[in-house]
Design a protein around this motif. Structure first.
Motif, PDB file in Angstrom:
ATOM      1  N   PHE A   6       0.842  -1.202   0.000  1.00  0.00           N
ATOM      2  CA  PHE A   6       0.000   0.000   0.000  1.00  0.00           C
ATOM      3  C   PHE A   6       0.882   1.260   0.000  1.00  0.00           C
ATOM      4  N   TRP A   7       1.878   1.287   0.883  1.00  0.00           N
ATOM      5  CA  TRP A   7       2.712   2.493   0.997  1.00  0.00           C
ATOM      6  C   TRP A   7       3.650   2.641  -0.210  1.00  0.00           C
ATOM      7  N   GLU A   8       4.135   1.510  -0.750  1.00  0.00           N
ATOM      8  CA  GLU A   8       4.961   1.576  -1.979  1.00  0.00           C
ATOM      9  C   GLU A   8       4.144   2.220  -3.099  1.00  0.00           C
ATOM     10  N   PHE A  10       1.432   4.063  -2.772  1.00  0.00           N
ATOM     11  CA  PHE A  10       1.105   5.444  -2.396  1.00  0.00           C
ATOM     12  C   PHE A  10       2.237   6.396  -2.816  1.00  0.00           C
ATOM     13  N   TYR A  11       3.470   6.044  -2.462  1.00  0.00           N
ATOM     14  CA  TYR A  11       4.586   6.959  -2.757  1.00  0.00           C
ATOM     15  C   TYR A  11       5.073   6.862  -4.195  1.00  0.00           C
ATOM     16  N   SER A  12       4.818   5.725  -4.888  1.00  0.00           N
ATOM     17  CA  SER A  12       5.277   5.709  -6.276  1.00  0.00           C
ATOM     18  C   SER A  12       4.340   6.521  -7.151  1.00  0.00           C
ATOM     19  N   LEU A  40      11.591   7.174  12.201  1.00  0.00           N
ATOM     20  CA  LEU A  40      10.985   5.863  11.978  1.00  0.00           C
ATOM     21  C   LEU A  40       9.816   6.034  11.012  1.00  0.00           C
ATOM     22  N   GLY A  41       9.978   5.596   9.772  1.00  0.00           N
ATOM     23  CA  GLY A  41       8.909   5.748   8.776  1.00  0.00           C
ATOM     24  C   GLY A  41       8.889   7.170   8.244  1.00  0.00           C
ATOM     25  N   CYS A  42       9.906   7.517   7.460  1.00  0.00           N
ATOM     26  CA  CYS A  42      10.074   8.928   7.051  1.00  0.00           C
ATOM     27  C   CYS A  42       9.217   9.283   5.832  1.00  0.00           C
ATOM     28  N   GLY A  43       8.537   8.298   5.227  1.00  0.00           N
ATOM     29  CA  GLY A  43       7.697   8.609   4.063  1.00  0.00           C
ATOM     30  C   GLY A  43       8.517   9.287   2.979  1.00  0.00           C
ATOM     31  N   ASN A  44       8.005  10.404   2.455  1.00  0.00           N
ATOM     32  CA  ASN A  44       8.740  11.084   1.369  1.00  0.00           C
ATOM     33  C   ASN A  44       9.905  11.929   1.900  1.00  0.00           C
ATOM     34  N   GLY A  45      10.113  11.924   3.201  1.00  0.00           N
ATOM     35  CA  GLY A  45      11.298  12.591   3.765  1.00  0.00           C
ATOM     36  C   GLY A  45      11.072  14.038   4.157  1.00  0.00           C
ATOM     37  N   ARG A  46       9.817  14.512   4.107  1.00  0.00           N
ATOM     38  CA  ARG A  46       9.568  15.943   4.353  1.00  0.00           C
ATOM     39  C   ARG A  46      10.154  16.403   5.697  1.00  0.00           C
ATOM     40  N   ASP A  47       9.971  15.611   6.753  1.00  0.00           N
ATOM     41  CA  ASP A  47      10.457  16.039   8.071  1.00  0.00           C
ATOM     42  C   ASP A  47      11.950  15.766   8.227  1.00  0.00           C
ATOM     43  N   THR A  61      14.543   6.432   7.903  1.00  0.00           N
ATOM     44  CA  THR A  61      14.270   5.038   7.560  1.00  0.00           C
ATOM     45  C   THR A  61      12.809   4.876   7.166  1.00  0.00           C
ATOM     46  N   ASP A  62      12.578   3.937   6.294  1.00  0.00           N
ATOM     47  CA  ASP A  62      11.209   3.586   5.899  1.00  0.00           C
ATOM     48  C   ASP A  62      11.270   2.207   5.247  1.00  0.00           C
ATOM     49  N   GLN A  63      10.116   1.537   5.247  1.00  0.00           N
ATOM     50  CA  GLN A  63      10.054   0.218   4.607  1.00  0.00           C
ATOM     51  C   GLN A  63      10.004   0.319   3.078  1.00  0.00           C
ATOM     52  N   CYS A  64       9.697   1.504   2.536  1.00  0.00           N
ATOM     53  CA  CYS A  64       9.479   1.655   1.091  1.00  0.00           C
ATOM     54  C   CYS A  64      10.773   1.910   0.326  1.00  0.00           C
ATOM     55  N   VAL A  83      16.392   1.586   3.803  1.00  0.00           N
ATOM     56  CA  VAL A  83      15.171   0.786   3.932  1.00  0.00           C
ATOM     57  C   VAL A  83      15.283  -0.043   5.197  1.00  0.00           C
ATOM     58  N   LYS A  84      14.329   0.134   6.109  1.00  0.00           N
ATOM     59  CA  LYS A  84      14.330  -0.631   7.364  1.00  0.00           C
ATOM     60  C   LYS A  84      12.898  -0.799   7.844  1.00  0.00           C
ATOM     61  N   ASP A  85      12.661  -1.897   8.556  1.00  0.00           N
ATOM     62  CA  ASP A  85      11.404  -2.105   9.274  1.00  0.00           C
ATOM     63  C   ASP A  85      11.635  -1.576  10.687  1.00  0.00           C
ATOM     64  N   PHE A  86      10.915  -0.525  11.060  1.00  0.00           N
ATOM     65  CA  PHE A  86      11.251   0.104  12.351  1.00  0.00           C
ATOM     66  C   PHE A  86      10.841  -0.749  13.560  1.00  0.00           C
ATOM     67  N   THR A  87      10.106  -1.823  13.321  1.00  0.00           N
ATOM     68  CA  THR A  87       9.758  -2.696  14.454  1.00  0.00           C
ATOM     69  C   THR A  87      10.851  -3.730  14.714  1.00  0.00           C
ATOM     70  N   SER A 100       8.928   9.779  15.439  1.00  0.00           N
ATOM     71  CA  SER A 100       7.924   8.923  14.798  1.00  0.00           C
ATOM     72  C   SER A 100       6.651   9.728  14.587  1.00  0.00           C
ATOM     73  N   ARG A 101       6.402  10.103  13.354  1.00  0.00           N
ATOM     74  CA  ARG A 101       5.169  10.850  13.066  1.00  0.00           C
ATOM     75  C   ARG A 101       4.242  10.043  12.155  1.00  0.00           C
ATOM     76  N   PHE A 102       3.059   9.758  12.673  1.00  0.00           N
ATOM     77  CA  PHE A 102       2.036   9.014  11.937  1.00  0.00           C
ATOM     78  C   PHE A 102       2.543   7.641  11.508  1.00  0.00           C
TER      79      PHE A 102
HETATM   80  C1  LIG Z   1       1.369   8.041   7.137  1.00  0.00           C
HETATM   81  S1  LIG Z   1       2.972   7.776   6.491  1.00  0.00           S
HETATM   82  C2  LIG Z   1       3.878   8.985   7.420  1.00  0.00           C
HETATM   83  C3  LIG Z   1       5.149   9.414   6.745  1.00  0.00           C
HETATM   84  C4  LIG Z   1       5.902  10.557   7.442  1.00  0.00           C
HETATM   85  N1  LIG Z   1       6.309  10.204   8.770  1.00  0.00           N
HETATM   86  C5  LIG Z   1       5.075  11.821   7.450  1.00  0.00           C
HETATM   87  O1  LIG Z   1       4.646  12.249   8.532  1.00  0.00           O
HETATM   88  O2  LIG Z   1       4.866  12.398   6.374  1.00  0.00           O
HETATM   89  C6  LIG Z   1       3.462   6.238   7.253  1.00  0.00           C
HETATM   90  C7  LIG Z   1       4.844   5.760   6.831  1.00  0.00           C
HETATM   91  O3  LIG Z   1       5.283   4.724   7.724  1.00  0.00           O
HETATM   92  C8  LIG Z   1       5.918   3.732   6.967  1.00  0.00           C
HETATM   93  N2  LIG Z   1       5.883   2.465   7.735  1.00  0.00           N
HETATM   94  C9  LIG Z   1       4.786   1.835   8.205  1.00  0.00           C
HETATM   95  N3  LIG Z   1       5.141   0.727   8.879  1.00  0.00           N
HETATM   96  C10 LIG Z   1       6.495   0.649   8.817  1.00  0.00           C
HETATM   97  C11 LIG Z   1       7.460  -0.253   9.327  1.00  0.00           C
HETATM   98  N4  LIG Z   1       7.098  -1.329  10.049  1.00  0.00           N
HETATM   99  N5  LIG Z   1       8.765  -0.008   9.095  1.00  0.00           N
HETATM  100  C12 LIG Z   1       9.146   1.079   8.368  1.00  0.00           C
HETATM  101  N6  LIG Z   1       8.280   1.973   7.848  1.00  0.00           N
HETATM  102  C13 LIG Z   1       6.969   1.764   8.086  1.00  0.00           C
HETATM  103  C14 LIG Z   1       5.162   3.689   5.672  1.00  0.00           C
HETATM  104  O4  LIG Z   1       5.913   3.068   4.655  1.00  0.00           O
HETATM  105  C15 LIG Z   1       4.894   5.171   5.436  1.00  0.00           C
HETATM  106  O5  LIG Z   1       5.945   5.762   4.728  1.00  0.00           O
END
Ligand SMILES: C[S@@+](CC[C@H](N)C(=O)[O-])C[C@H]1O[C@@H](n2cnc3c(N)ncnc32)[C@H](O)[C@@H]1O
Length: 204
Positions: A6-8, A10-12, A40-47, A61-64, A83-87, A100-102
């Motif tokens: 879903f997130w791949e 979303f961002y692609s 943790l989960g930086c999405g498109n990197g805005r922050d 870091t992000d899973q995508c 690329v990392k799984d933050f869990t 960690s935002r959202f």
């Molecule tokens: C709602 S977006 C938030 C992105 C960013 N933090 C922001 O505020 O714009 C959630 C992000 O968390 C990432 N994510 C979700 N579960 C994850 C995991 N277990 N490990 C790494 N990234 C994860 C998703 O790939 C996605 O980029």
């Protein structure tokens, strides 16, 4: 479709705004973040990009793969992206700030707990854990299929958080709650104004 897919997807399909979130601006200014920071989960990197511009040494870091590939290609001085799984981060050394935002509502209660234990172990003394996460008072609560307590799947997974449980869990781990608040108005996006929780916890 898995959550990662879903997130791949979303961002692609869309790059999203690079304007920093109000939470990033808030914690940087009001909680004086300095030194190193892992997102943790930086999405498109805005922050992450905003923190780099404000002289923090950032590990985003992000899973995508899509988004991390784009961010790595920018070769930003003061930042690296992987690329990392933050869990399941393992030992990465110590950080002055963990951000960690959202993202904490993207994982199960068990995975979130593992992440918080990792965060405590991975912070320097005096380091700050900054969290912004959806609360159970979010209007989206209850939409989709319930798969765990407070967790629902629509086109992706969301687990809504109870502020008293999260603050108690952090205190039990040894964190000091520097700031905690739940409110609307913190994360307005288009016509959405969800109830969200903000927490800044320090490791003393
Ligand atoms: C709602 S977006 C938030 C992105 C960013 N933090 C922001 O505020 O714009 C959630 C992000 O968390 C990432 N994510 C979700 N579960 C994850 C995991 N277990 N490990 C790494 N990234 C994860 C998703 O790939 C996605 O980029």
């Amino acid at each position: 479709m898995s959550d990662k897919e879903f997130w791949e997807d979303f961002y692609s399909n869309k790059k999203g705004t690079l304007t920093p979130s109000p939470f990033a601006e808030y914690v940087l200014k009001e909680h004086q973040l300095k030194g190193s920071l892992i997102e943790l989960g930086c999405g498109n990197g805005r922050d992450s990009i905003y923190f780099i511009k404000n002289e923090l040494e950032v590990f985003g870091t992000d899973q995508c793969e899509t988004t991390i590939g784009r961010l790595s290609d920018l070769n930003l001085q003061g930042g690296k992206f992987e690329v990392k799984d933050f869990t399941d981060l393992g030992a990465l050394g110590k950080f002055d700030n963990i951000y960690s935002r959202f993202t904490l509502h993207s994982v199960s209660e068990k995975q979130a707990s593992q992440t918080l234990v990792w965060a405590f172990d991975s912070l320097t003394t005096g380091g700050k854990l900054c969290i912004e996460v959806r609360s159970i008072h979010d209007e989206l609560y209850g939409e989709g299929e319930e798969v765990e307590r407070d967790a629902f799947v629509t086109d992706h997974y969301r687990r809504f958080v109870r502020i008293e449980e999260l603050t108690k869990e952090l205190e039990t781990l040894g964190f000091n709650i520097e700031y905690s608040e739940e409110s609307k108005g913190f994360a307005i996006y288009k016509d959405e104004d969800p109830a969200v929780i903000r927490i800044v916890a320090t490791k003393s």
